[in-house]
Write a protein that holds these residues in place. Structure first.
Motif, PDB file in Angstrom:
ATOM      1  N   ASN A  35       7.567  11.816   7.548  1.00  0.00           N
ATOM      2  CA  ASN A  35       6.130  11.755   7.291  1.00  0.00           C
ATOM      3  C   ASN A  35       5.764  10.313   6.972  1.00  0.00           C
ATOM      4  N   GLY A  92       2.597  16.392   2.991  1.00  0.00           N
ATOM      5  CA  GLY A  92       2.641  14.952   2.792  1.00  0.00           C
ATOM      6  C   GLY A  92       1.277  14.440   2.359  1.00  0.00           C
ATOM      7  N   ASP A 130       5.763   8.331  -3.224  1.00  0.00           N
ATOM      8  CA  ASP A 130       5.449   9.734  -3.508  1.00  0.00           C
ATOM      9  C   ASP A 130       6.658  10.655  -3.544  1.00  0.00           C
ATOM     10  N   ASN A 131       7.666  10.338  -2.756  1.00  0.00           N
ATOM     11  CA  ASN A 131       8.707  11.330  -2.503  1.00  0.00           C
ATOM     12  C   ASN A 131      10.123  10.850  -2.785  1.00  0.00           C
ATOM     13  N   SER A 168       5.307   8.021  10.172  1.00  0.00           N
ATOM     14  CA  SER A 168       6.225   9.050  10.630  1.00  0.00           C
ATOM     15  C   SER A 168       6.692   8.677  12.031  1.00  0.00           C
ATOM     16  N   THR A 228      10.522   5.698  -1.898  1.00  0.00           N
ATOM     17  CA  THR A 228       9.118   5.851  -1.523  1.00  0.00           C
ATOM     18  C   THR A 228       8.270   6.140  -2.761  1.00  0.00           C
ATOM     19  N   GLN A 282      13.868   8.711   0.652  1.00  0.00           N
ATOM     20  CA  GLN A 282      13.656   9.374   1.936  1.00  0.00           C
ATOM     21  C   GLN A 282      14.487   8.676   3.009  1.00  0.00           C
ATOM     22  N   GLU A 284       5.112   7.354   4.808  1.00  0.00           N
ATOM     23  CA  GLU A 284       5.625   7.078   3.470  1.00  0.00           C
ATOM     24  C   GLU A 284       5.213   5.677   3.033  1.00  0.00           C
TER      25      GLU A 284
END
Length: 216
Positions: free
Chosen positions: A156, A186, A61-62, A172, A59, A65, A158
């Motif tokens: 969340n 998020g 940002d994260n 999500s 993803t 996931q 993504e």
């Protein structure tokens, strides 16, 4: 990318419209990613229809996931796909995608824009694919064979990497269990739309066309 297309002529904080759409007698998906689209995962790029719950996806940002749920639905459920539901052909390089791809009209993609940064204080905004029609060779196409639409759902919202570079938002989880266990926080992006943000949409479209011209 081989697919079933031929190149041719609810929560308030949610960023995308991930439900189906009804147009006269035609029922179909208006967002999600078409089968054949390759997604960046922990195992490399995989066709989206091969991804199952539990897989880890890269993803924006994260990092990696876990996919919590996968929804599958037909692109449309009638003999003829109405224009409001027709997907868009996106040639390689138009929005960061290294490969040709197909997007549904309400699928939101993340665009980096100087105009967005100047107006919103964030260089990244979401735009629906239908608002990119006519930019950088993007155009509506009529399916020439049945196709499935796949939606990956996460804890969340993504942004995932599709077609080796395009950034597409996935929601999500929409089932009750997902809503009850949704993680706080998020990042939230603004989705700009032609009917409510006409000036900014026009500026971003112009930037994309200019960027493609410079790269040619």
């Amino acid at each position: 990318m081989t697919n079933a297309f031929t190149k041719g002529a609810t929560l308030a904080r949610r960023m995308t419209e991930m439900t189906g759409a009804y147009d006269g007698a035609a029922l179909g998906a208006c967002s999600g990613l078409v089968e054949g689209t390759k997604i960046a995962t922990a195992m490399g790029f995989q066709r989206i229809e091969t991804i199952e719950p539990g897989a880890r996806v890269v993803t924006f940002d994260n990092g990696l996931q876990e996919v919590r749920a996968v929804r599958r639905e037909p692109l449309f459920a009638s003999d003829i796909c109405p224009r409001s539901l027709t997907p868009l052909f996106v040639p390689a390089g138009a929005i960061g995608n290294a490969q040709d791809m197909v997007l549904l009209p309400h699928q939101a993609v993340l665009i980096e824009s100087d105009a967005a940064e100047a107006e919103l204080g964030d260089p990244f905004v979401l735009m629906q694919a239908k608002d990119l029609d006519g930019v950088c060779g993007i155009e509506h196409v009529m399916p020439d064979a049945p196709a499935m639409v796949i939606t990956l759902e996460f804890d969340n919202d993504e942004v995932v990497f599709a077609a080796s570079g395009a950034m597409c938002i996935c929601p999500s989880r929409t089932d009750l269990a997902g809503m009850l266990t949704r993680q706080p926080g998020g990042r939230e992006y603004k989705t700009i739309k032609s009917y409510s943000d006409a000036g900014l949409v026009a500026a971003v479209r112009a930037e994309l066309d200019e960027g493609l011209a410079k790269a040619a």
